[in-house]
Design an enzyme around this catalytic site. Structure first.
Site, mmCIF file in Angstrom:
data_model
loop_
_atom_site.group_PDB
_atom_site.id
_atom_site.type_symbol
_atom_site.label_atom_id
_atom_site.label_comp_id
_atom_site.label_asym_id
_atom_site.label_seq_id
_atom_site.Cartn_x
_atom_site.Cartn_y
_atom_site.Cartn_z
ATOM 1 N N SER A 191 15.352 -58.733 52.378
ATOM 2 C CA SER A 191 15.303 -57.325 52.788
ATOM 3 C C SER A 191 13.957 -56.718 52.432
ATOM 4 C CB SER A 191 16.416 -56.543 52.074
ATOM 5 O OG SER A 191 16.226 -55.148 52.166
ATOM 6 N N TYR A 204 21.248 -54.541 44.418
ATOM 7 C CA TYR A 204 21.049 -55.149 45.734
ATOM 8 C C TYR A 204 19.593 -55.577 45.911
ATOM 9 C CZ TYR A 204 20.606 -55.319 50.863
ATOM 10 O OH TYR A 204 20.341 -55.687 52.154
#
Length: 299
Positions: A191, A204
């Site tokens: 990401s 995350y």
């Protein structure tokens, strides 16, 4: 009493002797003449009239929806049969299977928790039994739980996020390796948060940073086997994870802060996975692609 400090010069590093890869040659003009080179550089890629993944079998975790579904469909369009692992989104998974089969390809769906190593091993055995082989692994399954204060991240949430997002990649890779061969590919979903961080997605973002390091390390470990390992680092993409994570007002403006001014669609990310899975990326390993709407990261 004076002390004399003797500095020993750095010892030269031992290097492996360079392997001769082609006939020694020299041209005495710039920029050079290609027709005189031996062997000739390859200017043409794989036959564009054929599906780039024809005859391949791909396993995609989190393949029921979002980026995973888009990748499954893009792979099917390129000739691959597909297996998808998903947690419990049964209707989404069945719809993905229908869409893959509509393209004339086989699709196997397996429900379970990729954070459980025993499930990963059993799922891979089931896929290989059903589809006879395995060529591509896409580690895509993930979860996120926004918290604005690190003190609100419970040990249970921390472990769960790491187990799904990064432990599963270890489990899946260990399970598929006996079935992969030279030319196979592993693609991991990281990401943009791995590069710029996220104050409200600390656990995350941390897993996504770990995925970058995992990708680079695994690429080195598997290079001699001619198994390529790369990653894709999407920016804001419109997937089910977004309305499942954020309040309504944030969902309404999600992705509007990137240079292109909007969130991306899963179908706009899938071509990155097709490229990395195909022979077009035969000279790429340990790399990360960044379909993120224009955000500049040092990747």
């Amino acid at each position: 009493m004076a002390f004399l400090l003797l500095l020993q010069p750095d010892m030269p590093q031992k290097t492996q002797p360079k392997k001769q890869l082609r006939r020694p040659q020299r041209q005495r003009r710039q920029p050079g003449i290609q027709s005189r080179m031996m062997p000739q550089p390859r200017s043409e890629g794989p036959d564009p009239r054929k599906g780039r993944l024809e005859g391949k079998v791909a396993l995609i975790t989190g393949g029921d929806s979002g980026i995973g579904r888009a990748v499954a469909l893009a792979f099917a369009d390129e000739g691959a049969d597909v297996a998808i692992l998903y947690k419990n989104e049964h209707a989404d998974a069945r719809e993905t299977r229908r869409m893959v089969e509509e393209r004339g390809r086989r699709c196997t769906i397996v429900a379970g928790d990729v954070g459980d190593e025993r499930f990963c091993a059993a799922a891979v055995r089931a896929v290989v039994k059903e589809l006879e082989r395995l060529d591509i692994l896409v580690n895509n399954a993930a979860e996120q739980h926004p918290q604005d204060d690190i003190r609100n991240i419970s040990s249970r949430q921390l472990e769960r996020t790491f187990r799904t997002n990064i432990f599963a990649m270890f489990y899946m890779t260990k399970a598929v390796l006996p079935h992969l061969r030279a030319g196979s590919a592993i693609i991991n979903s990281t990401s943009v948060t791995a590069y710029r961080g996220s104050h409200h997605l600390m656990d995350y973002a941390s897993t996504k940073g770990a995925i970058v390091s995992f990708t680079r390390s695994l690429a080195q470990a598997l290079a001699k086997k001619r198994i390529r390992v790369n990653a894709v680092a999407p920016g804001p993409i419109w997937t089910p994870l977004i309305p499942a994570s954020f309040p309504r007002k944030k969902v309404a403006t999600f992705g509007s802060d990137v240079p292109l001014g909007r969130a991306g669609e899963p179908a706009e990310v899938a071509p990155s996975y097709v490229f990395l899975a195909s022979a077009d990326a035969a000279y790429m390993t340990g790399q990360v692609l960044h379909p993120n709407g224009g955000e500049i990261v040092n990747g």
